[in-house]
Design an enzyme around this catalytic site. Sequence first.
Site, PDB file in Angstrom:
ATOM      1  N   LYS A   1      44.126  42.659  32.512  1.00  0.00           N
ATOM      2  CA  LYS A   1      44.635  44.036  32.361  1.00  0.00           C
ATOM      3  C   LYS A   1      43.930  44.766  31.218  1.00  0.00           C
ATOM      4  CE  LYS A   1      48.906  42.784  31.701  1.00  0.00           C
ATOM      5  NZ  LYS A   1      48.678  41.320  31.744  1.00  0.00           N
TER       6      LYS A   1
ATOM      7  N   ARG B   1      57.421  46.166  31.628  1.00  0.00           N
ATOM      8  CA  ARG B   1      57.405  44.719  31.845  1.00  0.00           C
ATOM      9  C   ARG B   1      58.737  44.226  32.391  1.00  0.00           C
ATOM     10  NH1 ARG B   1      52.944  43.124  28.207  1.00  0.00           N
ATOM     11  NH2 ARG B   1      52.600  40.898  28.326  1.00  0.00           N
TER      12      ARG B   1
ATOM     13  N   ARG C   1      40.209  32.681  25.975  1.00  0.00           N
ATOM     14  CA  ARG C   1      40.137  34.043  25.404  1.00  0.00           C
ATOM     15  C   ARG C   1      39.897  33.982  23.890  1.00  0.00           C
ATOM     16  NH1 ARG C   1      44.618  38.445  26.873  1.00  0.00           N
ATOM     17  NH2 ARG C   1      46.087  36.924  26.013  1.00  0.00           N
TER      18      ARG C   1
ATOM     19  N   ARG D   1      44.212  34.195  19.948  1.00  0.00           N
ATOM     20  CA  ARG D   1      45.574  34.726  19.788  1.00  0.00           C
ATOM     21  C   ARG D   1      46.575  33.581  19.664  1.00  0.00           C
ATOM     22  NH1 ARG D   1      46.630  39.454  24.173  1.00  0.00           N
ATOM     23  NH2 ARG D   1      48.667  38.450  24.111  1.00  0.00           N
TER      24      ARG D   1
ATOM     25  N   ARG E   1      55.204  32.446  28.881  1.00  0.00           N
ATOM     26  CA  ARG E   1      54.828  33.816  29.270  1.00  0.00           C
ATOM     27  C   ARG E   1      54.739  33.941  30.798  1.00  0.00           C
ATOM     28  NH1 ARG E   1      49.645  34.263  26.080  1.00  0.00           N
ATOM     29  NH2 ARG E   1      49.452  36.436  26.689  1.00  0.00           N
TER      30      ARG E   1
END
Length: 212
Positions: free
Chosen positions: A13, A88, A127, A155, A166
């Site tokens: 996203k 969300r 990531r 992160r 998540r």
Amino acid sequence: MRLVLVGPPGAGKGTQAEIVAGELGVPKISTGDIFRANVSGGTQLGLEAKRYMDAGDLVPDEVTNKMVAERLAAEDAAGGFLLDGYPRNTEQAEVLDRMLEAQGRALDLALELTVDDDEVVRRLSGRRVSKSTGKVYHLEFDPPPDPDSDDLYQRSDDQPETIKNRLKVYAEQTAPIVGYYAERGKLVRIDAVGGVDAVTERAMSAIRADAE
Ligand code: ADP
Ligand code: AMP
């Protein structure tokens, strides 16, 4: 154009929002980025959000909705926006519709980026983010110039246990908004597997088709 991007964590996203918002000339508004900036800045909002983010849970709606209302009231969002990571849950989707309605505006489209859980885990575990530029890389799929650079960080919520939660939060709380937008004729589903450019092309075709 007023757009939202929906999809599991790691669907791409943020990556797509950056490019698509640039092409459309609208601001990219990422609630995750705003929360992280507040955590780094040590603000009250950051302090409130941090424990939820660390656990991979949603920050409470009243905090999130207020933050988004303030951001959407900024001048640069008057001509449109691309929301990344908001709404969300169904409550947030309803609040967004009411916020826009109160201004005589409405959402144009919700773009859902679809990828399976295995790909999500691959994307999130590789990531890496540049401290200095904020640019998001992937160790394998979009390698940074120097993978060992001190400028890169991972992160804290991209750890296996948090990723698991998540994904659960996405399935239980966020996935229902796909139905919410489908019922309102605003949903476009985009296959988010493939190269970044190919996914952008699919997203831009969908946006162009809607604008015709
Ligand atoms: P989200 O904002 O949905 O959490 P990101 O845009 O941060 O996802 O992307 C998650 C990771 O996957 C990043 O490391 C990014 O570089 C990588 N990525 C994004 N799009 C693709 C793609 N089409 N193919 C492979 N990796 C991708
Ligand atoms: P993201 O950068 O979109 O992956 O978001 C990182 C984290 O920020 C999430 O796991 C949540 O804890 C929080 N967050 C971001 N957007 C929202 C939202 N719309 N509602 C609640 N929490 C959010």
